[in-house]
Design a protein around this motif. Structure first.
Motif, PDB file in Angstrom:
ATOM      1  N   ALA A 194       1.493   6.496  -6.970  1.00 25.34           N
ATOM      2  CA  ALA A 194       0.421   7.426  -7.366  1.00 25.34           C
ATOM      3  C   ALA A 194       0.867   8.872  -7.187  1.00 25.34           C
ATOM      4  O   ALA A 194       0.620   9.723  -8.054  1.00 25.34           O
ATOM      5  N   GLY A 195       1.539   9.176  -6.094  1.00 27.15           N
ATOM      6  CA  GLY A 195       2.004  10.547  -5.859  1.00 27.15           C
ATOM      7  C   GLY A 195       2.975  11.020  -6.928  1.00 27.15           C
ATOM      8  O   GLY A 195       2.854  12.138  -7.445  1.00 27.15           O
ATOM      9  N   ALA A 222       0.834  -1.209   0.000  1.00 29.85           N
ATOM     10  CA  ALA A 222       0.000   0.000   0.000  1.00 29.85           C
ATOM     11  C   ALA A 222       0.865   1.253   0.000  1.00 29.85           C
ATOM     12  O   ALA A 222       0.562   2.235  -0.697  1.00 29.85           O
ATOM     13  N   PHE A 223       1.951   1.255   0.759  1.00 28.53           N
ATOM     14  CA  PHE A 223       2.860   2.397   0.776  1.00 28.53           C
ATOM     15  C   PHE A 223       3.490   2.603  -0.595  1.00 28.53           C
ATOM     16  O   PHE A 223       3.553   3.727  -1.099  1.00 28.53           O
ATOM     17  N   ASP A 227       2.302   1.644  -3.511  1.00 31.09           N
ATOM     18  CA  ASP A 227       1.265   2.129  -4.436  1.00 31.09           C
ATOM     19  C   ASP A 227       0.972   3.613  -4.219  1.00 31.09           C
ATOM     20  O   ASP A 227       0.731   4.350  -5.176  1.00 31.09           O
ATOM     21  N   THR A 228       0.999   4.064  -2.972  1.00 33.36           N
ATOM     22  CA  THR A 228       0.742   5.474  -2.670  1.00 33.36           C
ATOM     23  C   THR A 228       1.868   6.358  -3.201  1.00 33.36           C
ATOM     24  O   THR A 228       1.607   7.417  -3.795  1.00 33.36           O
ATOM     25  N   VAL A 229       3.107   5.933  -3.019  1.00 28.41           N
ATOM     26  CA  VAL A 229       4.241   6.689  -3.559  1.00 28.41           C
ATOM     27  C   VAL A 229       4.174   6.711  -5.086  1.00 28.41           C
ATOM     28  O   VAL A 229       4.402   7.755  -5.715  1.00 28.41           O
TER      29      VAL A 229
END
Length: 187
Positions: free
Chosen positions: A146-147, A139-140, A142-144
């Motif tokens: 996306a950012g 999840a981390f 994927d968040t990076v």
């Protein structure tokens, strides 16, 4: 019908006929007048202000007004940053594509140094057991991812041709250097 009701109906009819006879410009000026605290020049936009075309100015802001290059060197530095960010993006994609294999490898090393094999049944298993550490790491990541992709998108949306070409160049460079790792997940 009482006299009061008739007078209210007549006023409502007059108000409706007044509104119907208003032109678009009357409504626009009435709306603009009601927003007296706002800047009127920023409210009205013509079609020429909304056209989206690439341009090549060297003083285009990136992400904030504070990041506005004022010299050619600053502009080149901004373009180099965008190339590096696009390369990082390609690296993150390669990391995400190989996440399960890399995660399994790190777990095996921690548990006793077992060797890593590409045909390991744990790696090729279609449904893996859920683990909070693996889920949080994924999840981390994927968040990076996306950012970084949104930051690249915002740079392209400036419509600055130098920024756009820098992102394309960084994507090419990242794929050229790291692209072989992205394909291993499909095998």
């Amino acid at each position: 019908m009482s006299m009061t009701d008739m007078s209210m109906a007549a006023s409502a009819t007059m108000a409706m006929s007044d509104m119907a006879s208003m032109t678009t410009s009357d409504m626009a000026s009435a709306t603009a007048d009601s927003m007296s605290g706002m800047d009127h020049s920023s409210m009205m936009m013509g079609m020429q202000d909304m056209m989206m075309v690439f341009f090549s100015a060297k003083n285009t802001s990136l992400y904030s007004a504070a990041w506005t290059p004022s010299t050619t060197g600053q502009y080149v530095g901004t373009c180099i940053f965008l190339i590096a960010l696009a390369c990082i993006f390609r690296g993150l994609i390669a990391l995400r594509c190989n996440f399960v294999a890399l995660w399994t490898r790190s777990q095996r090393r921690r548990r006793g140094g077992l060797r890593y094999a590409a045909d390991d049944p744990l790696v090729k298993q279609t449904r893996r057991p859920w683990a909070i550490n693996e889920a949080a790491s994924r999840a981390f990541l994927d968040t990076v991812l996306a950012g970084v992709s949104y930051l690249l998108m915002l740079a392209v949306m400036t419509m600055n041709v130098g920024y756009f070409l820098s992102i394309l160049g960084g994507t090419f460079l990242g794929s050229f250097v790291i692209g072989g790792w992205t394909g291993t997940a499909a095998h």
